[in-house]
Design an enzyme around this catalytic site. Structure first.
Site, PDB file in Angstrom:
ATOM      1  N   SER A 182       0.631  -1.248  -0.130  1.00 36.12           N
ATOM      2  CA  SER A 182      -0.060  -0.130  -0.051  1.00 36.12           C
ATOM      3  C   SER A 182       0.701   1.195  -0.090  1.00 36.12           C
ATOM      4  O   SER A 182       1.744   1.287   0.375  1.00 36.12           O
ATOM      5  CB  SER A 182      -0.915  -0.050   1.269  1.00 36.12           C
ATOM      6  N   LYS A 231      -4.671  -6.483   3.352  1.00 33.89           N
ATOM      7  CA  LYS A 231      -4.917  -5.228   2.301  1.00 33.89           C
ATOM      8  C   LYS A 231      -6.011  -5.057   1.742  1.00 33.89           C
ATOM      9  O   LYS A 231      -6.389  -3.914   1.540  1.00 33.89           O
ATOM     10  CB  LYS A 231      -3.753  -5.788   1.264  1.00 33.89           C
ATOM     11  N   HIS A 282      -7.853  -2.852   4.052  1.00 34.53           N
ATOM     12  CA  HIS A 282      -7.226  -1.699   4.223  1.00 34.53           C
ATOM     13  C   HIS A 282      -7.864  -0.877   3.103  1.00 34.53           C
ATOM     14  O   HIS A 282      -8.348   0.239   3.448  1.00 34.53           O
ATOM     15  CB  HIS A 282      -5.814  -1.819   3.791  1.00 34.53           C
ATOM     16  N   ASN A 283      -8.071  -1.291   1.984  1.00 35.25           N
ATOM     17  CA  ASN A 283      -8.732  -0.802   1.049  1.00 35.25           C
ATOM     18  C   ASN A 283     -10.235  -0.398   1.177  1.00 35.25           C
ATOM     19  O   ASN A 283     -10.796   0.421   1.090  1.00 35.25           O
ATOM     20  CB  ASN A 283      -8.711  -1.423  -0.506  1.00 35.25           C
ATOM     21  N   GLU A 337     -10.047   2.351   3.450  1.00 39.20           N
ATOM     22  CA  GLU A 337      -9.855   3.273   2.518  1.00 39.20           C
ATOM     23  C   GLU A 337     -10.874   4.039   1.730  1.00 39.20           C
ATOM     24  O   GLU A 337     -11.238   5.385   1.710  1.00 39.20           O
ATOM     25  CB  GLU A 337      -8.790   3.186   1.658  1.00 39.20           C
TER      26      GLU A 337
HETATM   27  C1  6PG Z   1      -2.974   1.330  -1.967  1.00 37.56           C
HETATM   28  C2  6PG Z   1      -4.059   1.563  -2.846  1.00 37.56           C
HETATM   29  C3  6PG Z   1      -4.248   0.699  -4.200  1.00 37.56           C
HETATM   30  C4  6PG Z   1      -5.464   0.763  -4.765  1.00 37.56           C
HETATM   31  C5  6PG Z   1      -5.749   1.891  -5.652  1.00 37.56           C
HETATM   32  C6  6PG Z   1      -7.081   1.653  -6.705  1.00 37.56           C
HETATM   33  O1  6PG Z   1      -3.297   0.703  -0.909  1.00 37.56           O
HETATM   34  O2  6PG Z   1      -2.036   1.588  -2.522  1.00 37.56           O
HETATM   35  O3  6PG Z   1      -5.436   1.143  -2.108  1.00 37.56           O
HETATM   36  O4  6PG Z   1      -3.825  -0.494  -3.965  1.00 37.56           O
HETATM   37  O5  6PG Z   1      -5.603  -0.488  -5.698  1.00 37.56           O
HETATM   38  O6  6PG Z   1      -6.025   3.002  -4.965  1.00 37.56           O
HETATM   39  O7  6PG Z   1      -8.124   1.271  -5.635  1.00 37.56           O
HETATM   40  P1  6PG Z   1      -9.610   1.290  -6.455  1.00 37.56           P
HETATM   41  O8  6PG Z   1      -9.512   1.692  -7.873  1.00 37.56           O
HETATM   42  O9  6PG Z   1     -10.210   0.289  -5.815  1.00 37.56           O
HETATM   43  O10 6PG Z   1     -10.155   2.574  -5.567  1.00 37.56           O
END
Ligand code: 6PG
Length: 466
Positions: free
Chosen positions: A133, A188, A191-192, A195
């Site tokens: 990430s 991860k 995490h997303n 996010e």
């Molecule tokens: C990270 C981000 C990354 C993610 C992109 C696109 O932790 O660096 O989460 O891994 O893949 O930001 O994510 P989306 O296209 O699903 O928004």
């Protein structure tokens, strides 16, 4: 040339930045990218960018790449998640030797990682699923690395991974072996999910604030908040985004309101159903993106109704408290899914350590994540702390106020609503689920439990008899 200690497959933005980071940290490296149309130049471009040519070997021939690595070989795959990884593994397998280590650094689905790990271990190859990430800059300057695999395999690669990772406030690497098999990719994924919600909360605040403030004024408000305990990477970049101009106009005002996604947010939403965990906020953030994608339909519908808005004077302190409230609920739901998964899959996850790995390098790094290291220590959850419960209870009035404002000015605040509804439901002693049980028993004789009886006693009523 001497053999390289590490190898990277895939020189896209993330793979090439990670490779520069590895070289910058003094490790000899071999890089490979397939020579297909549109990618054939990547290896030569990379070698030209990097001035330490004596420590880098690059090729578009997979056999050459593998042969250039010292044993046990350590290969970091940085290609698009999905079937391409299975295809690459099948190309690699005949070239590998026992005890070699393959690391998948993409956003792979954790069950795919479990499957690949089992498949490769049968052939004497170790397989690590590593959540990476921090985006492009993170890969270059120090990502957060969430590793899932065996201790033996991790010990072979830890020096390199921990060297390239971001460092926490005690200068410890934001990289750790967090659990076995696909646990690193699961972490991860969550995490997303967290996010997505953090991004959606900021989007909803931006929508509310835009009724009264300019982009610059909103950026100033967010920058001021960023000086407080609300500090986070996402709040910081959002303030920057709102001030960025091109040819004298704000770029943000020209961007189409249709959000994309690569799938990790929906995965983290779906997994809660499998685990019986609750992540209403992640689901609301994913559905907010999906609703935004129906742009044409929204344009047609919005033309057909007159949306008279009563603009309300916004209280910035109220907004700030509501934002704090929603962020606590978001992090609580995220970490509770990790706790449920740890139990369900016997991963023995250390939530405090995961919070530490997320304190730098990753997208959800924040002061609250720093505080979470202690809050989640010794298997505790945020709601084991009276101080957190008191804070949430105190902020109820604030979030109710902004939800009321959203209703009046007709702005969708789905993430804030899901935070509030979750908290209210979780703090309501008697929910109307007794009626659900009665209805289920009426038409399906599914039985129900009774107040004052032990939970393993079940009852049925013949509801239709007079
Ligand atoms: C990270 C981000 C990354 C993610 C992109 C696109 O932790 O660096 O989460 O891994 O893949 O930001 O994510 P989306 O296209 O699903 O928004």
């Amino acid at each position: 040339m001497a053999k390289s200690v590490f190898g990277v497959i895939g020189l896209g933005v993330m793979g090439s930045n990670l490779s520069h980071n590895i070289i910058k940290n003094g490790f000899s490296l071999s890089v490979y990218n397939r020579a297909v149309e549109g990618e054939a130049h990547l290896v030569t471009d990379f070698l030209n960018e990097d001035k330490t040519e004596d420590s880098v070997f690059g090729t578009t021939q997979l056999e050459e790449f593998v042969a250039s690595l010292e044993r046990p070989r350590k290969i970091f795959i940085m290609i698009k998640a999905g079937s391409a990884i299975d295809y690459l593994i099948d190309q690699l397998l005949p070239l590998l030797s026992e005890n070699d280590i393959v690391i998948d650094g993409g956003n792979s689905y954790y069950e795919d990682t479990n499957r690949r790990k089992t498949y490769l271990e049968k052939k004497g190859i170790s397989y690590i699923g590593c959540g990476v990430s921090g985006g492009a800059l993170g890969a270059l300057n120090g990502p957060s690395l969430m590793v899932g695999g065996t201790h033996g395999a991790y010990n072979e690669v830890k020096v390199i991974l921990e060297s390239i990772a971001a460092k926490d406030k005690d200068n410890e690497p934001c990289c750790a072996l967090l659990g076995p098999e696909g646990s690193g990719h699961f972490i991860k994924m969550i995490h997303n999910g967290i996010e997505y919600v953090e991004m959606q909360l900021l989007a909803e605040l931006y929508a509310l604030l835009s009724t009264q403030y300019s982009n610059n004024q909103i950026a100033s408000i967010f920058s001021e908040w960023n000086e407080s305990e609300l500090n986070s990477y996402l709040l910081d970049i959002t303030a920057q985004i709102l001030t960025k101009k091109e040819n004298g106009t704000y770029i943000i005002d020209s961007i189409l309101d249709k959000a994309g996604n690569k799938g990790t947010g929906s995965w983290s939403s779906k997994v809660a159903f499998d685990l019986g965990s609750v992540n209403t906020m992640m689901a609301s953030a994913v559905f907010a993106r999906y609703i935004s994608s129906f742009k044409t339909q929204r344009e047609i519908l919005s033309e057909q109704i007159s949306t008279k808005r009563e603009v309300e004077e916004l209280n910035l302190e109220t907004l700030k408290s509501a934002y704090k409230f929603a962020r606590i609920i978001n992090h609580y739901q995220g970490f509770e899914i990790l706790r449920q998964a740890s139990k369900a899959y016997n991963w023995s996850l250390n939530l405090s350590e995961i919070a530490r790995v997320w304190t730098n390098g990753c997208i959800i790094r924040s002061v609250f994540m720093e505080q979470s290291i202690d809050l989640l220590n010794d298997g505790q959850s945020y709601l084991d702390h009276k101080s957190v419960i008191n804070l949430l209870h105190k902020f109820e009035v604030d979030i109710k106020d902004i939800l009321g404002t959203g209703l009046k000015v007709r702005i969708s605040l789905s993430a804030f609503h899901s935070a509030y509804d979750y908290w209210i439901a979780m703090t309501t002693k008697r929910l109307p689920a007794n009626l659900i049980q009665a209805q289920r028993d009426y038409f399906g004789a599914h039985t129900y439990q009774k107040i004052g009886h032990s939970y393993d006693e079940f009852f049925h009523t013949n509801w239709e008899t007079i």
